[in-house]
Motif scaffolding. Sequence first.
Motif, PDB file in Angstrom:
ATOM      1  N   VAL A 292       6.365  10.255  -3.866  1.00  0.00           N
ATOM      2  CA  VAL A 292       5.889  11.338  -2.998  1.00  0.00           C
ATOM      3  C   VAL A 292       4.419  11.126  -2.650  1.00  0.00           C
ATOM      4  O   VAL A 292       4.010  11.298  -1.494  1.00  0.00           O
ATOM      5  CB  VAL A 292       6.097  12.701  -3.688  1.00  0.00           C
ATOM      6  CG1 VAL A 292       5.496  13.830  -2.858  1.00  0.00           C
ATOM      7  CG2 VAL A 292       7.580  12.955  -3.925  1.00  0.00           C
ATOM      8  N   ILE A 293       3.608  10.757  -3.642  1.00  0.00           N
ATOM      9  CA  ILE A 293       2.184  10.546  -3.396  1.00  0.00           C
ATOM     10  C   ILE A 293       1.975   9.409  -2.397  1.00  0.00           C
ATOM     11  O   ILE A 293       1.098   9.478  -1.518  1.00  0.00           O
ATOM     12  CB  ILE A 293       1.449  10.264  -4.720  1.00  0.00           C
ATOM     13  CG1 ILE A 293       1.505  11.505  -5.623  1.00  0.00           C
ATOM     14  CG2 ILE A 293      -0.005   9.859  -4.470  1.00  0.00           C
ATOM     15  CD1 ILE A 293       1.023  11.263  -7.043  1.00  0.00           C
ATOM     16  N   ARG A 294       2.769   8.355  -2.493  1.00  0.00           N
ATOM     17  CA  ARG A 294       2.641   7.253  -1.539  1.00  0.00           C
ATOM     18  C   ARG A 294       2.922   7.717  -0.116  1.00  0.00           C
ATOM     19  O   ARG A 294       2.217   7.330   0.833  1.00  0.00           O
ATOM     20  CB  ARG A 294       3.595   6.125  -1.931  1.00  0.00           C
ATOM     21  CG  ARG A 294       3.121   5.340  -3.148  1.00  0.00           C
ATOM     22  CD  ARG A 294       4.158   4.339  -3.614  1.00  0.00           C
ATOM     23  NE  ARG A 294       3.646   3.527  -4.720  1.00  0.00           N
ATOM     24  CZ  ARG A 294       4.411   2.821  -5.543  1.00  0.00           C
ATOM     25  NH1 ARG A 294       5.744   2.804  -5.369  1.00  0.00           N
ATOM     26  NH2 ARG A 294       3.861   2.115  -6.514  1.00  0.00           N
ATOM     27  N   GLN A 295       3.910   8.565   0.053  1.00  0.00           N
ATOM     28  CA  GLN A 295       4.201   9.106   1.380  1.00  0.00           C
ATOM     29  C   GLN A 295       3.058   9.993   1.871  1.00  0.00           C
ATOM     30  O   GLN A 295       2.706   9.961   3.054  1.00  0.00           O
ATOM     31  CB  GLN A 295       5.505   9.907   1.344  1.00  0.00           C
ATOM     32  CG  GLN A 295       6.764   9.069   1.192  1.00  0.00           C
ATOM     33  CD  GLN A 295       8.014   9.936   1.124  1.00  0.00           C
ATOM     34  OE1 GLN A 295       8.252  10.628   0.137  1.00  0.00           O
ATOM     35  NE2 GLN A 295       8.795   9.914   2.184  1.00  0.00           N
ATOM     36  N   LEU A 296       2.483  10.767   0.973  1.00  0.00           N
ATOM     37  CA  LEU A 296       1.368  11.633   1.346  1.00  0.00           C
ATOM     38  C   LEU A 296       0.145  10.812   1.760  1.00  0.00           C
ATOM     39  O   LEU A 296      -0.559  11.161   2.710  1.00  0.00           O
ATOM     40  CB  LEU A 296       1.019  12.563   0.185  1.00  0.00           C
ATOM     41  CG  LEU A 296       2.071  13.620  -0.159  1.00  0.00           C
ATOM     42  CD1 LEU A 296       1.743  14.304  -1.479  1.00  0.00           C
ATOM     43  CD2 LEU A 296       2.187  14.657   0.964  1.00  0.00           C
ATOM     44  N   LEU A 297      -0.111   9.705   1.055  1.00  0.00           N
ATOM     45  CA  LEU A 297      -1.221   8.835   1.424  1.00  0.00           C
ATOM     46  C   LEU A 297      -1.032   8.257   2.819  1.00  0.00           C
ATOM     47  O   LEU A 297      -1.997   8.098   3.571  1.00  0.00           O
ATOM     48  CB  LEU A 297      -1.365   7.704   0.403  1.00  0.00           C
ATOM     49  CG  LEU A 297      -1.941   8.073  -0.958  1.00  0.00           C
ATOM     50  CD1 LEU A 297      -1.817   6.895  -1.919  1.00  0.00           C
ATOM     51  CD2 LEU A 297      -3.400   8.496  -0.837  1.00  0.00           C
ATOM     52  N   ASP A 298       0.207   7.975   3.174  1.00  0.00           N
ATOM     53  CA  ASP A 298       0.499   7.387   4.481  1.00  0.00           C
ATOM     54  C   ASP A 298       0.217   8.346   5.636  1.00  0.00           C
ATOM     55  O   ASP A 298       0.078   7.922   6.787  1.00  0.00           O
ATOM     56  CB  ASP A 298       1.953   6.918   4.543  1.00  0.00           C
ATOM     57  CG  ASP A 298       2.193   5.658   3.723  1.00  0.00           C
ATOM     58  OD1 ASP A 298       1.212   4.963   3.398  1.00  0.00           O
ATOM     59  OD2 ASP A 298       3.363   5.387   3.386  1.00  0.00           O
ATOM     60  N   THR A 299       0.118   9.646   5.335  1.00  0.00           N
ATOM     61  CA  THR A 299      -0.180  10.615   6.399  1.00  0.00           C
ATOM     62  C   THR A 299      -1.645  10.565   6.807  1.00  0.00           C
ATOM     63  O   THR A 299      -2.004  11.064   7.885  1.00  0.00           O
ATOM     64  CB  THR A 299       0.145  12.059   5.946  1.00  0.00           C
ATOM     65  OG1 THR A 299      -0.767  12.449   4.909  1.00  0.00           O
ATOM     66  CG2 THR A 299       1.574  12.165   5.455  1.00  0.00           C
ATOM     67  N   GLY A 300      -2.499   9.999   5.946  1.00  0.00           N
ATOM     68  CA  GLY A 300      -3.918   9.956   6.250  1.00  0.00           C
ATOM     69  C   GLY A 300      -4.657  11.244   5.960  1.00  0.00           C
ATOM     70  O   GLY A 300      -5.855  11.359   6.243  1.00  0.00           O
TER      71      GLY A 300
END
Length: 417
Positions: A292-300
Amino acid sequence: MADAKPSAAPEGATGVLVLASGEVVWGRGFGAEGAAVGEVCFHTAMTGYQEVMTDPSFAGQMVTFTFPHIGNVGANEEDVEADDPHALGMIVREDVTAPSNFRAVERLDGWMKRHARIGLSGVDTRALTRRIRVNGAPNAVIAHAADGVFDVPALLAMAQGWPGLEGMDLAKDVSTQMHYGWGEGGKSGTWRLGFGYGDTGLSTSLETNGEAGPSSQPFVSSAVEKPRPHVVAIDYGSKRNIFRNLVDAGAKVSVMPATATFEQIMALNPDGIFLSNGPGDPAATGEYAVPVIRQLLDTGKPLFGICLGHQLLALAVGGTTTKMFQGHRGANHPVKRLSDGAVEITSMNHGFAVERDSLPEGVRETHVSLFDGSNAGLELTDRPAFSVQYHPEASPGPQDSFYLFERFVSLITAKAP
């Protein structure tokens, strides 16, 4: 420290600590009767024992306080970080005395009993602390019986049968189970003498028509509220004062469970993401949190992590974490800020650490512990994300690191259209 053969307590002993190694520490029990198994750690703060006991990061642990006079300021309903204690029990040198503080509403031993937590006094806490420093944090059972009768071999078996914190995910147990808005309909800012907790929406991010800023005029009735950036906090075992500091820094805060999905978090339309502190092994919690954190990081979107949140961010970018020998727990830990060499006196509570050599390209170390040189902070060089291993919200305790909340909110507002 005796061995675990005798079953009868010494005269006057109504409490005992039985270590998995077989060592037995006798004392006087207070608070609730019964037995609890977990890891024994030590904490060096001179005050703030209610904050320590209710910190969800202490789930699965019993706390040895190195300061001898624990309980002399009593207990109240304000100096807590959760509705109930999460630490299993406390071990102290002196007996709990009558409170001597104008904010006290009850004795600490009564507060412990009401919350079903075991206390053990009359212990040589210096010797126990040295034992932990030399041999590491042991598994143990703490027990209290008013009649002084204990089945010590059974308590030893309990201590030896406990698997330990390594590999244990405790975040699910202490996290909220539902989404909620922090401070809705109540008071959400930090506590100040003479004011109490700040009213929702009146802590910071205020236009005060040229009057003094929020630190000197915390609740200005004529202030006009600016729109607040929306921070979604993922609760792995968060302390309430973290949310209060985010409010004081100018944010609106929504809280989500540790197991919240990327879709559930983004449905709240966050401007920034906060990763909270919490107990247990970050690698175990990371099994569901890291994707989940990796996906959140991808949002910028800007992201800020504290303690367990710091460790989870490190795992999400490819780093590793390891169990520490004795951990860091106290309100006097010096940390060097590498950007300018400044030293912050910090509050810490962690038994796992980020391995700096595991941090990949694109991740910069920002802080180091001056006690042992371990990693105490990081930031990403290509995305607006950073984290620290210590607790900038801790109060009572050092307040050197409150600026981190302002830095986080500033990152959010800088990205706003």
